[in-house]
Write an enzyme that holds these catalytic residues in place. Structure first.
Site, PDB file in Angstrom:
ATOM      1  N   HIS A 109      -2.441 -20.277  15.274  1.00 38.17           N
ATOM      2  CA  HIS A 109      -0.986 -20.111  15.313  1.00 38.17           C
ATOM      3  C   HIS A 109      -0.569 -18.929  16.190  1.00 38.17           C
ATOM      4  O   HIS A 109       0.605 -18.582  16.251  1.00 38.17           O
ATOM      5  CB  HIS A 109      -0.491 -19.915  13.870  1.00 38.17           C
ATOM      6  CG  HIS A 109       0.977 -20.098  13.684  1.00 38.17           C
ATOM      7  ND1 HIS A 109       1.807 -19.092  13.230  1.00 38.17           N
ATOM      8  CD2 HIS A 109       1.777 -21.177  13.883  1.00 38.17           C
ATOM      9  CE1 HIS A 109       3.044 -19.534  13.147  1.00 38.17           C
ATOM     10  NE2 HIS A 109       3.061 -20.793  13.529  1.00 38.17           N
ATOM     11  N   LYS A 161       0.425 -16.563  19.369  1.00 39.54           N
ATOM     12  CA  LYS A 161       1.133 -16.671  20.638  1.00 39.54           C
ATOM     13  C   LYS A 161       0.835 -15.392  21.417  1.00 39.54           C
ATOM     14  O   LYS A 161       1.319 -14.316  21.053  1.00 39.54           O
ATOM     15  CB  LYS A 161       2.643 -16.812  20.444  1.00 39.54           C
ATOM     16  CG  LYS A 161       3.063 -18.103  19.747  1.00 39.54           C
ATOM     17  CD  LYS A 161       3.254 -17.903  18.279  1.00 39.54           C
ATOM     18  CE  LYS A 161       3.743 -19.173  17.608  1.00 39.54           C
ATOM     19  NZ  LYS A 161       3.663 -19.084  16.144  1.00 39.54           N
ATOM     20  N   ASP A 179      -3.231  -9.101  33.514  1.00 39.29           N
ATOM     21  CA  ASP A 179      -4.075  -8.049  34.105  1.00 39.29           C
ATOM     22  C   ASP A 179      -4.639  -7.090  33.056  1.00 39.29           C
ATOM     23  O   ASP A 179      -4.961  -5.935  33.363  1.00 39.29           O
ATOM     24  CB  ASP A 179      -3.302  -7.257  35.168  1.00 39.29           C
ATOM     25  CG  ASP A 179      -2.924  -8.113  36.370  1.00 39.29           C
ATOM     26  OD1 ASP A 179      -3.578  -9.155  36.574  1.00 39.29           O
ATOM     27  OD2 ASP A 179      -1.974  -7.744  37.092  1.00 39.29           O
ATOM     28  N   HIS A 221      13.630 -18.380  13.394  1.00 39.46           N
ATOM     29  CA  HIS A 221      12.176 -18.563  13.357  1.00 39.46           C
ATOM     30  C   HIS A 221      11.411 -17.237  13.447  1.00 39.46           C
ATOM     31  O   HIS A 221      10.174 -17.219  13.469  1.00 39.46           O
ATOM     32  CB  HIS A 221      11.766 -19.490  14.519  1.00 39.46           C
ATOM     33  CG  HIS A 221      10.352 -19.961  14.480  1.00 39.46           C
ATOM     34  ND1 HIS A 221       9.387 -19.508  15.360  1.00 39.46           N
ATOM     35  CD2 HIS A 221       9.724 -20.857  13.673  1.00 39.46           C
ATOM     36  CE1 HIS A 221       8.233 -20.107  15.103  1.00 39.46           C
ATOM     37  NE2 HIS A 221       8.405 -20.924  14.092  1.00 39.46           N
ATOM     38  N   LYS A 270       9.519 -13.639  12.714  1.00 31.82           N
ATOM     39  CA  LYS A 270       8.630 -13.131  11.669  1.00 31.82           C
ATOM     40  C   LYS A 270       8.603 -11.606  11.783  1.00 31.82           C
ATOM     41  O   LYS A 270       7.805 -11.033  12.527  1.00 31.82           O
ATOM     42  CB  LYS A 270       7.208 -13.684  11.843  1.00 31.82           C
ATOM     43  CG  LYS A 270       7.115 -15.220  11.738  1.00 31.82           C
ATOM     44  CD  LYS A 270       7.097 -15.845  13.094  1.00 31.82           C
ATOM     45  CE  LYS A 270       6.706 -17.305  13.087  1.00 31.82           C
ATOM     46  NZ  LYS A 270       7.411 -18.187  12.221  1.00 31.82           N
ATOM     47  N   ASP A 323      11.949   1.569   5.971  1.00 32.54           N
ATOM     48  CA  ASP A 323      12.150   3.021   5.882  1.00 32.54           C
ATOM     49  C   ASP A 323      12.327   3.721   7.230  1.00 32.54           C
ATOM     50  O   ASP A 323      11.955   4.902   7.380  1.00 32.54           O
ATOM     51  CB  ASP A 323      10.986   3.673   5.126  1.00 32.54           C
ATOM     52  CG  ASP A 323      10.945   3.268   3.660  1.00 32.54           C
ATOM     53  OD1 ASP A 323      11.912   2.629   3.198  1.00 32.54           O
ATOM     54  OD2 ASP A 323       9.950   3.581   2.993  1.00 32.54           O
TER      55      ASP A 323
END
Length: 469
Positions: free
Chosen positions: A209, A211, A216, A387, A389, A394
């Site tokens: 999952h 991404k 370089d 979508h 995450k 704090d």
């Protein structure tokens, strides 16, 4: 005769699976559920277990590959003492799980939504001089994919190596025609655990999952955004997809490159080496702000990302704000969130009102009453599909990555997050979170408990089926 042989084979297979569950079952509740399924559903129960239920932490397909790369040094005393030593335990936990220490001198940029993210990505790709590493769970054909194809062709013509990994199930719609074009122009491309009857059939439920893009060896991107035109044009029934991504320049980018190289070895059996960078390769005006890459998967010894989220929640003193479309937590995270809220910590969840799977939506909502009763504030984002995450706490620590708050991300998927011990980033993410809350619909406990029995029944169904998501 044949019936007796079939029954004998079935009994042997069933008993071997029962023995495996008793010896290696990860959780008592799941183990009991699979035992009941095997005895209640002859043949079907065994098939489902082989497909979805095996405890992958035994097999170590990726874990042992980490030793192919140099081990990073442990977090040092100066790093742990920053923030008055408050996050030393989180740094140490993440290091022991992923072997990456926090690094200083990283240049960070938050990228919100698809258009901004992809324009920044293309700008970095166009400047590549040595190699491009690209890895996505969902890689869909369309305008973005065509643009990438043209860019890859141009860069390869100038001597840049391009390597690509796509998940075999998440990118199932990727056509052989497009893959052939990639190969023809010189892209090295591999599928991560494609669906096959045979060696990888048992791995159908375990997906990559992550991404990741690394240019370089020193500029990297990660977060929740996949390669899909729905981030630019929206999707029928859901509207525009909203998401958060992160651009990193510095040592954290080289850590993401090592995550890619580990996955590359698994899919290709080819060993890549980090690009040697000069001592002054990362001269950026950032001091005393740390970034730590945390990568985990189903063959690690522990549920890495679950432990990371759990620790961040437990360490919160003033607030913990979470944006995530799939909040389907296990018992430990439920208790952590409830305990934080009941202890006076401002706990808020920002969840998409619209979701891409109706049964998953029922499962997510099945936890709302438990959360609201403990004083956790829940906001439903109404404008398209949210979508992202993200976790921020704090004004000091935050996380952007690929992992949802569900068993799939913790137990079945290969995921990666960037933990930022970075006050400026935390404040920016907090401000963005609060702005999204302003346009969202806040749930009220007294109103929510009055929802219809029909909705409660759907939520119950979603809760029972949640281990399969």
């Amino acid at each position: 005769m044949w019936t007796s042989i079939f029954i004998g084979i079935y009994v042997i297979v069933a008993l071997s699976i029962v023995l495996s569950i008793l010896l290696y079952g990860a959780k008592p509740t799941k183990s009991l559920a699979w035992l009941l399924a095997i005895f209640a559903l002859p043949v079907g129960g065994i098939f489902l277990y082989l497909l979805l239920g095996r405890n992958r932490r035994r097999y170590k397909l990726i874990e042992h590959q980490k030793d192919l790369f140099r081990r990073m040094p442990k977090p040092n005393t100066d790093q742990i003492n920053e923030f008055d030593g408050r996050y030393g335990k989180l740094m140490t936990l993440s290091y022991k799980n992923s072997h990456f220490p926090p690094t200083t001198g990283n240049e960070l940029k938050i990228l919100k939504d698809g258009r901004t993210t992809f324009e920044t990505i293309f700008s970095a790709l166009e400047a590549a001089t040595t190699r491009i590493h690209i890895q996505y769970y969902i890689f869909e054909e369309g305008d973005l994919a065509d643009r990438l194809l043209g860019l890859f062709q141009e860069k390869i013509a100038h001597g840049v190596a391009v390597r690509m990994i796509y998940d075999g199930i998440g990118s199932f719609s990727l056509s052989k025609k497009y893959l052939k074009k990639l190969l023809q122009i010189g892209v090295e491309v591999y599928s991560f655990m494609p669906f096959k009857f045979g060696r990888y059939f048992y791995s159908l439920n375990f997906r990559n999952h992550r991404k990741i893009i690394v240019v370089d060896g020193k500029i990297a991107f990660t977060g929740g955004i996949n390669v899909s035109d729905k981030y630019l044009k929206g999707q029928i029934g859901l509207g525009k997809w909203h998401d958060m991504h992160l651009r990193l320049v510095g040592e954290a980018a080289t850590q993401l490159d090592q995550v890619f190289m580990t996955d590359w070895y698994l899919v290709s059996t080819k060993l890549l080496k980090p690009i040697p960078l000069p001592q002054n390769a990362f001269q950026v005006p950032v001091a005393n702000e740390l970034v730590q890459i945390v990568a985990g998967g189903p063959d690690d010894d522990f549920p890495v990302l679950e432990q990371t989220y759990f620790s961040m929640i437990n360490m919160a003193k003033n607030y913990i704000y979470i944006t995530n479309p799939y909040i389907i937590p296990g018992q430990a995270l439920v208790r952590a969130l409830q305990t934080a809220a009941l202890s006076g910590v401002d706990v808020r969840l920002l969840v998409s009102e619209k979701i891409d799977n109706q049964v998953v939506s029922w499962s997510v909502r099945s936890y709302f009453e438990l959360f609201l009763k403990a004083g956790i504030k829940i906001y439903l984002f109404p404008d398209g599909f949210l979508h992202s995450k993200i976790m921020v706490s704090d004004d000091a620590v935050s996380s952007i990555g690929t992992a949802n708050l569900d068993d799939r991300s913790f137990e079945q998927n290969y995921e990666v997050n960037a933990i930022m011990y970075h006050k400026k980033m935390a404040k920016l993410l907090k401000e963005d979170f609060l702005n999204d809350c302003k346009i969202s619909n806040e749930l009220c406990y007294n109103d929510y408990i009055k929802r219809s029995w029909g909705k409660k029944l759907k939520e119950g169904v979603g809760r029972v089926l949640s281990p399969l998501f």
